[in-house]
Design an enzyme around this catalytic site. Structure first.
Site, PDB file in Angstrom:
ATOM      1  N   ASP A   1      16.554   0.444  12.289  1.00  0.00           N
ATOM      2  CA  ASP A   1      15.617   1.519  12.672  1.00  0.00           C
ATOM      3  C   ASP A   1      16.268   2.607  13.516  1.00  0.00           C
ATOM      4  O   ASP A   1      15.558   3.358  14.219  1.00  0.00           O
ATOM      5  CB  ASP A   1      14.408   0.913  13.406  1.00  0.00           C
ATOM      6  CG  ASP A   1      13.657  -0.048  12.506  1.00  0.00           C
ATOM      7  OD1 ASP A   1      13.072  -1.015  13.022  1.00  0.00           O
ATOM      8  OD2 ASP A   1      13.697   0.138  11.274  1.00  0.00           O
TER       9      ASP A   1
ATOM     10  N   SER B   1       0.835  -1.219   0.000  1.00  0.00           N
ATOM     11  CA  SER B   1       0.000   0.000   0.000  1.00  0.00           C
ATOM     12  C   SER B   1       0.860   1.256   0.000  1.00  0.00           C
ATOM     13  O   SER B   1       0.483   2.287  -0.568  1.00  0.00           O
ATOM     14  CB  SER B   1      -0.940  -0.001   1.200  1.00  0.00           C
ATOM     15  OG  SER B   1      -0.216   0.144   2.406  1.00  0.00           O
ATOM     16  N   ASN B   2       2.023   1.195   0.609  1.00  0.00           N
ATOM     17  CA  ASN B   2       2.936   2.351   0.569  1.00  0.00           C
ATOM     18  C   ASN B   2       3.593   2.484  -0.799  1.00  0.00           C
ATOM     19  O   ASN B   2       3.833   3.597  -1.274  1.00  0.00           O
ATOM     20  CB  ASN B   2       3.965   2.244   1.687  1.00  0.00           C
ATOM     21  CG  ASN B   2       3.334   2.531   3.033  1.00  0.00           C
ATOM     22  OD1 ASN B   2       3.134   3.689   3.391  1.00  0.00           O
ATOM     23  ND2 ASN B   2       2.965   1.497   3.752  1.00  0.00           N
TER      24      ASN B   2
ATOM     25  N   HIS C   1       9.025   3.171   8.986  1.00  0.00           N
ATOM     26  CA  HIS C   1       8.891   2.341  10.181  1.00  0.00           C
ATOM     27  C   HIS C   1       7.667   2.800  10.974  1.00  0.00           C
ATOM     28  O   HIS C   1       7.534   3.985  11.267  1.00  0.00           O
ATOM     29  CB  HIS C   1      10.151   2.429  11.043  1.00  0.00           C
ATOM     30  CG  HIS C   1      10.120   1.532  12.242  1.00  0.00           C
ATOM     31  ND1 HIS C   1       9.894   0.180  12.148  1.00  0.00           N
ATOM     32  CD2 HIS C   1      10.251   1.799  13.562  1.00  0.00           C
ATOM     33  CE1 HIS C   1       9.883  -0.346  13.355  1.00  0.00           C
ATOM     34  NE2 HIS C   1      10.104   0.613  14.233  1.00  0.00           N
TER      35      HIS C   1
ATOM     36  N   MET D   1      10.866  -6.534   4.627  1.00  0.00           N
ATOM     37  CA  MET D   1      11.027  -7.218   5.905  1.00  0.00           C
ATOM     38  C   MET D   1      12.308  -8.032   5.965  1.00  0.00           C
ATOM     39  O   MET D   1      12.316  -9.176   6.403  1.00  0.00           O
ATOM     40  CB  MET D   1       9.802  -8.097   6.189  1.00  0.00           C
ATOM     41  CG  MET D   1       8.526  -7.322   6.255  1.00  0.00           C
ATOM     42  SD  MET D   1       8.622  -5.931   7.398  1.00  0.00           S
ATOM     43  CE  MET D   1       8.574  -6.800   8.934  1.00  0.00           C
ATOM     44  N   HIS D   2      13.398  -7.421   5.531  1.00  0.00           N
ATOM     45  CA  HIS D   2      14.691  -8.109   5.607  1.00  0.00           C
ATOM     46  C   HIS D   2      15.730  -7.103   6.078  1.00  0.00           C
ATOM     47  O   HIS D   2      15.845  -6.002   5.517  1.00  0.00           O
ATOM     48  CB  HIS D   2      15.065  -8.648   4.217  1.00  0.00           C
ATOM     49  CG  HIS D   2      16.466  -9.181   4.133  1.00  0.00           C
ATOM     50  ND1 HIS D   2      16.823 -10.439   4.550  1.00  0.00           N
ATOM     51  CD2 HIS D   2      17.611  -8.595   3.686  1.00  0.00           C
ATOM     52  CE1 HIS D   2      18.129 -10.608   4.346  1.00  0.00           C
ATOM     53  NE2 HIS D   2      18.631  -9.516   3.824  1.00  0.00           N
ATOM     54  N   ILE D   3      16.480  -7.494   7.080  1.00  0.00           N
ATOM     55  CA  ILE D   3      17.538  -6.600   7.580  1.00  0.00           C
ATOM     56  C   ILE D   3      18.713  -6.671   6.610  1.00  0.00           C
ATOM     57  O   ILE D   3      19.273  -7.749   6.388  1.00  0.00           O
ATOM     58  CB  ILE D   3      17.971  -7.023   8.998  1.00  0.00           C
ATOM     59  CG1 ILE D   3      16.785  -6.892   9.961  1.00  0.00           C
ATOM     60  CG2 ILE D   3      19.143  -6.162   9.474  1.00  0.00           C
ATOM     61  CD1 ILE D   3      17.041  -7.474  11.332  1.00  0.00           C
TER      62      ILE D   3
ATOM     63  N   GLU E   1       1.116   6.913   7.036  1.00  0.00           N
ATOM     64  CA  GLU E   1       2.307   6.373   6.349  1.00  0.00           C
ATOM     65  C   GLU E   1       2.301   6.753   4.877  1.00  0.00           C
ATOM     66  O   GLU E   1       3.333   7.128   4.317  1.00  0.00           O
ATOM     67  CB  GLU E   1       2.331   4.848   6.462  1.00  0.00           C
ATOM     68  CG  GLU E   1       2.648   4.313   7.841  1.00  0.00           C
ATOM     69  CD  GLU E   1       2.862   2.827   7.816  1.00  0.00           C
ATOM     70  OE1 GLU E   1       2.086   2.101   7.147  1.00  0.00           O
ATOM     71  OE2 GLU E   1       3.828   2.361   8.446  1.00  0.00           O
TER      72      GLU E   1
HETATM   73  N1  LIG Z   1      20.199  -2.588   8.116  1.00  0.00           N
HETATM   74  C1  LIG Z   1      18.888  -2.278   8.155  1.00  0.00           C
HETATM   75  N2  LIG Z   1      18.021  -3.064   7.498  1.00  0.00           N
HETATM   76  C2  LIG Z   1      16.700  -2.750   7.551  1.00  0.00           C
HETATM   77  C3  LIG Z   1      16.240  -1.647   8.293  1.00  0.00           C
HETATM   78  C4  LIG Z   1      17.196  -0.830   8.951  1.00  0.00           C
HETATM   79  O1  LIG Z   1      16.851   0.191   9.597  1.00  0.00           O
HETATM   80  N3  LIG Z   1      18.511  -1.180   8.869  1.00  0.00           N
HETATM   81  N4  LIG Z   1      14.875  -1.392   8.408  1.00  0.00           N
HETATM   82  C5  LIG Z   1      14.084  -2.586   8.158  1.00  0.00           C
HETATM   83  C6  LIG Z   1      12.607  -2.456   8.214  1.00  0.00           C
HETATM   84  N5  LIG Z   1      12.214  -3.003   9.498  1.00  0.00           N
HETATM   85  C7  LIG Z   1      11.636  -2.122  10.343  1.00  0.00           C
HETATM   86  O2  LIG Z   1      11.371  -0.947   9.980  1.00  0.00           O
HETATM   87  C8  LIG Z   1      12.476  -4.357   9.856  1.00  0.00           C
HETATM   88  C9  LIG Z   1      12.121  -5.368   8.974  1.00  0.00           C
HETATM   89  C10 LIG Z   1      12.403  -6.695   9.291  1.00  0.00           C
HETATM   90  C11 LIG Z   1      13.038  -7.027  10.475  1.00  0.00           C
HETATM   91  C12 LIG Z   1      13.383  -8.452  10.766  1.00  0.00           C
HETATM   92  O3  LIG Z   1      13.541  -8.857  11.909  1.00  0.00           O
HETATM   93  N6  LIG Z   1      13.556  -9.235   9.685  1.00  0.00           N
HETATM   94  C13 LIG Z   1      14.012 -10.660   9.789  1.00  0.00           C
HETATM   95  C14 LIG Z   1      13.128 -11.552   8.947  1.00  0.00           C
HETATM   96  C15 LIG Z   1      11.681 -11.380   9.354  1.00  0.00           C
HETATM   97  C16 LIG Z   1      10.757 -12.053   8.341  1.00  0.00           C
HETATM   98  O4  LIG Z   1      11.260 -12.566   7.312  1.00  0.00           O
HETATM   99  O5  LIG Z   1       9.534 -12.032   8.586  1.00  0.00           O
HETATM  100  C17 LIG Z   1      15.407 -10.755   9.218  1.00  0.00           C
HETATM  101  O6  LIG Z   1      15.772  -9.899   8.370  1.00  0.00           O
HETATM  102  O7  LIG Z   1      16.067 -11.735   9.585  1.00  0.00           O
HETATM  103  C18 LIG Z   1      13.392  -6.015  11.360  1.00  0.00           C
HETATM  104  C19 LIG Z   1      13.112  -4.671  11.052  1.00  0.00           C
HETATM  105  C20 LIG Z   1      14.422  -3.205   6.841  1.00  0.00           C
HETATM  106  N7  LIG Z   1      15.814  -3.523   6.876  1.00  0.00           N
HETATM  107  N1  LIG Z   2       9.713  -2.821  10.133  1.00  0.00           N
HETATM  108  C1  LIG Z   2       9.172  -2.556   8.848  1.00  0.00           C
HETATM  109  C2  LIG Z   2       7.661  -2.533   8.907  1.00  0.00           C
HETATM  110  O1  LIG Z   2       7.051  -3.050   9.808  1.00  0.00           O
HETATM  111  N2  LIG Z   2       7.084  -1.878   7.910  1.00  0.00           N
HETATM  112  C3  LIG Z   2       5.655  -1.772   7.848  1.00  0.00           C
HETATM  113  O2  LIG Z   2       5.125  -2.758   6.976  1.00  0.00           O
HETATM  114  C4  LIG Z   2       3.893  -2.232   6.452  1.00  0.00           C
HETATM  115  C5  LIG Z   2       3.955  -2.432   4.966  1.00  0.00           C
HETATM  116  O3  LIG Z   2       2.688  -2.185   4.433  1.00  0.00           O
HETATM  117  P1  LIG Z   2       2.519  -2.179   2.821  1.00  0.00           P
HETATM  118  O4  LIG Z   2       3.163  -3.451   2.327  1.00  0.00           O
HETATM  119  O5  LIG Z   2       1.029  -2.114   2.634  1.00  0.00           O
HETATM  120  O6  LIG Z   2       3.227  -0.960   2.314  1.00  0.00           O
HETATM  121  C6  LIG Z   2       3.823  -0.749   6.820  1.00  0.00           C
HETATM  122  O7  LIG Z   2       2.946  -0.539   7.899  1.00  0.00           O
HETATM  123  C7  LIG Z   2       5.236  -0.453   7.242  1.00  0.00           C
HETATM  124  O8  LIG Z   2       5.340   0.557   8.220  1.00  0.00           O
END
Ligand SMILES: Nc1nc2c(c(=O)[nH]1)N[C@@H](CN(C=O)c1ccc(C(=O)N[C@@H](CCC(=O)O)C(=O)O)cc1)CN2
Ligand SMILES: NCC(=O)N[C@@H]1O[C@H](COP(=O)([O-])[O-])[C@@H](O)[C@H]1O
Length: 263
Positions: free
Chosen positions: A208, A35-36, A168, A121-123, A237
């Site tokens: 984050d 959606s974003n 975030h 959703m990947h770091i 958002e």
């Molecule tokens: N190096 C960075 N990578 C990412 C950031 C960041 O600030 N620095 N922001 C994230 C987005 N995010 C929160 O905003 C976030 C997304 C995912 C995870 C997490 O724990 N991911 C796991 C896998 C989870 C899954 O597959 O469901 C992982 O990566 O092992 C934490 C924070 C995006 N990346």
């Molecule tokens: N840590 C990262 C995280 O939680 N991000 C969140 O995932 C959703 C994505 O929605 P979308 O796929 O509809 O854009 C959003 O709420 C965003 O803030």
């Protein structure tokens, strides 16, 4: 129209968006409904995001609806898919960092001005960020080449650092990591926090903890449902992801004066 298979990286539209001197190029990384991403798609080439095109949507989840949003956009937006576990299975001996470098390779081939993590959703590891900064060369070992990729992208090294920003759903220092919306909601209902919100921040290795670019509180009522709160949060958002993207684009590739007058 190509399909995304686990090991392949393919675009759904091999016609890359041509780069022009003043046009600004976005790559958006997603994992879910998108959606974003849709907010960014809708803002392209409007006063909210003038002279700006999304040139690639990259997902680490094949079923991400955001991929459909991209392929059904007008004009269609090229997409790519690369998930960690299939990559590791297809490339025995490769590591998570190798995966991240492959991500960087795919992103750099699209020659973005800014990269937006929109529900990604990947770091990402430091090597990914170094590749985007241009402080680490990313050699193209021929792995995961797009069908449409050409050999002149073998070593895509950006001439200028490419900012990476992330949306975030929490306030700075609050609920870092995944599931922040639910964690924040529950903490508020337990009286542990008195305000919640969302932000877009620069991406650094520490999750984050990058510099906040736009921060907005989201009102919440005691007793209201998570669904009602979440719908309100998402609407905020959709605004700040466009505002933050424009702000960073204007930092790295400001529009010529005459373009802003026409915007
Ligand atoms: N190096 C960075 N990578 C990412 C950031 C960041 O600030 N620095 N922001 C994230 C987005 N995010 C929160 O905003 C976030 C997304 C995912 C995870 C997490 O724990 N991911 C796991 C896998 C989870 C899954 O597959 O469901 C992982 O990566 O092992 C934490 C924070 C995006 N990346
Ligand atoms: N840590 C990262 C995280 O939680 N991000 C969140 O995932 C959703 C994505 O929605 P979308 O796929 O509809 O854009 C959003 O709420 C965003 O803030």
């Amino acid at each position: 129209m190509s399909s995304h298979t686990d090991a392949d990286v393919q675009t759904t539209d091999p016609t890359p968006t041509p780069a022009t001197p003043s046009s600004r190029r976005l790559v958006v990384l997603i994992s879910g409904s998108g959606s974003n991403l849709q907010a960014l798609i809708d803002a392209q080439n409007t006063p909210a995001l003038p002279n700006t095109s999304i040139v690639l949507v990259l997902s680490n989840r094949k079923a991400a609806h955001g991929l459909v949003r991209a392929t059904t956009a007008s004009p269609p937006i090229p997409t790519a898919y690369l998930a960690l576990q299939p990559y590791l299975r297809s490339n025995p001996g490769k590591t998570r960092e190798d995966y991240d470098l492959e991500l960087a390779r795919i992103v750099l081939r699209a020659k973005p001005d800014v990269v937006v993590l929109a529900g990604w959703m990947h770091i990402v590891s430091e090597p990914f960020l170094e590749a985007l900064r241009g402080t680490r060369e990313v050699k193209d070992e021929g792995q995961g080449q797009d069908e449409s990729s050409s050999n002149n992208d073998e070593n895509p090294v950006p001439t200028n650092p490419i900012p990476v920003i992330n949306l975030h759903p929490a306030l700075p220092g609050q609920f870092d990591g995944a599931n922040a919306i639910q964690r924040g909601y529950e903490a508020f209902q337990r009286g542990e926090v008195d305000k919640l919100g969302v932000m877009v921040h620069r991406v650094v290795a520490e999750v984050d903890r990058g510099e906040p670019l736009i921060v907005r509180e989201v009102p919440i009522e005691k007793g209201e449902s998570l669904e009602v709160y979440e719908e309100r949060l998402h609407r905020v958002e959709w605004e700040i992801i466009v505002q933050a993207t424009k702000r960073v684009l204007d930092e790295v590739k400001p529009l010529p004066l005459e373009d802003t007058e026409n915007a």
